[in-house]
Design an enzyme around this catalytic site. Structure first.
Site, mmCIF file in Angstrom:
data_model
loop_
_atom_site.group_PDB
_atom_site.id
_atom_site.type_symbol
_atom_site.label_atom_id
_atom_site.label_comp_id
_atom_site.label_asym_id
_atom_site.label_seq_id
_atom_site.Cartn_x
_atom_site.Cartn_y
_atom_site.Cartn_z
ATOM 1 N N ASN A 82 0.828 -1.197 0.000
ATOM 2 C CA ASN A 82 0.000 0.000 0.000
ATOM 3 C C ASN A 82 0.869 1.256 0.000
ATOM 4 O OD1 ASN A 82 -2.395 1.434 -0.045
ATOM 5 N ND2 ASN A 82 -3.299 0.253 1.611
ATOM 6 N N HIS A 113 23.920 2.059 10.208
ATOM 7 C CA HIS A 113 25.118 2.658 10.802
ATOM 8 C C HIS A 113 25.220 2.182 12.233
ATOM 9 C CE1 HIS A 113 22.729 5.521 13.173
ATOM 10 N NE2 HIS A 113 21.986 5.653 12.088
ATOM 11 N N ALA A 153 -1.730 -2.264 13.823
ATOM 12 C CA ALA A 153 -1.292 -0.944 13.370
ATOM 13 C C ALA A 153 -0.349 -0.290 14.370
ATOM 14 C CB ALA A 153 -2.505 -0.051 13.138
ATOM 15 N N THR A 158 10.403 -6.172 16.668
ATOM 16 C CA THR A 158 11.832 -6.279 16.936
ATOM 17 C C THR A 158 12.274 -7.720 17.103
ATOM 18 O OG1 THR A 158 11.449 -6.057 19.310
ATOM 19 C CG2 THR A 158 11.901 -4.028 18.079
ATOM 20 N N LYS A 159 11.318 -8.634 17.367
ATOM 21 C CA LYS A 159 11.612 -10.057 17.545
ATOM 22 C C LYS A 159 10.638 -10.860 16.704
ATOM 23 C CE LYS A 159 13.778 -9.836 21.938
ATOM 24 N NZ LYS A 159 13.686 -9.053 23.045
ATOM 25 N N ARG A 173 4.326 -8.007 20.435
ATOM 26 C CA ARG A 173 4.307 -9.335 21.071
ATOM 27 C C ARG A 173 2.992 -9.996 20.717
ATOM 28 N NH1 ARG A 173 1.099 -9.347 25.529
ATOM 29 N NH2 ARG A 173 0.528 -7.329 26.373
#
Length: 178
Positions: A82, A113, A153, A158-159, A173
């Protein structure tokens, strides 16, 4: 009646133009690619696209795809990107079949970086089949999103997320099974 035909013909011509411009950056493309608006594409690496990819992009909210020279982006069949979606691939990103990616979502496989004396970190991102990524989700390096999962949303993934769950939050989670 004649004016409608002219407008429709003009719209079809624009879609063909944008699709052609996207296609020329791909290493391989199966049939059914449809790009509905101007995209920003910089693919120095390998970009392969499965059948039926649809990209909805807008002039002021463009889809941006960047694949670095050593990167490999693989998009499966019947994927929808989208408006405002940004994909930046420096190593490897794979998006499975029947995946829907919502407005202004970001998928990154690298930090780009280091901080202080640390070096740049990169790890593959895998989005399995039948996944729905809602609006403004950020998917970071090293993540696998399991088959059939839904990401709420505004989440920051991160995992890795297991298959067939609804996940949300920052960091995301699993909230419940689906």
């Amino acid at each position: 009646m004649k004016a409608r035909r002219i407008v429709r013909a003009w719209q079809n011509l624009k879609v063909r133009w944008w699709t052609w411009r996207f296609r020329k950056h791909c290493s391989s493309v199966e049939r059914g690619l449809c790009v509905l608006g101007p995209c920003e594409v910089n693919a120095e690496g390998t970009m392969t696209v499965g059948e039926g990819l649809v990209i909805r992009s807008r002039k002021h909210n463009r889809v941006e795809v960047t694949v670095a020279r050593s990167g490999a982006l693989r998009v499966g069949k019947n994927v929808f990107l989208n408006q405002g979606t940004r994909i930046a691939c420096s190593l490897e990103i794979s998006i499975g079949d029947n995946t829907l990616i919502g407005d202004e979502s970001v998928i990154l496989d690298s930090d780009y970086h280091g901080v202080g004396a640390s070096s740049t970190k990169a790890a593959p991102v895998r989005i399995e089949s039948d996944v729905w990524i809602a609006t403004r989700v950020i998917v970071l390096r090293g993540v696998t999103i399991g088959q059939g999962s839904v990401i709420g949303a505004g989440s920051v993934v991160t995992k890795s997320i297991p298959p067939r769950v609804f996940a949300a939050g920052a960091p995301a989670r699993a909230i419940k099974s689906i």
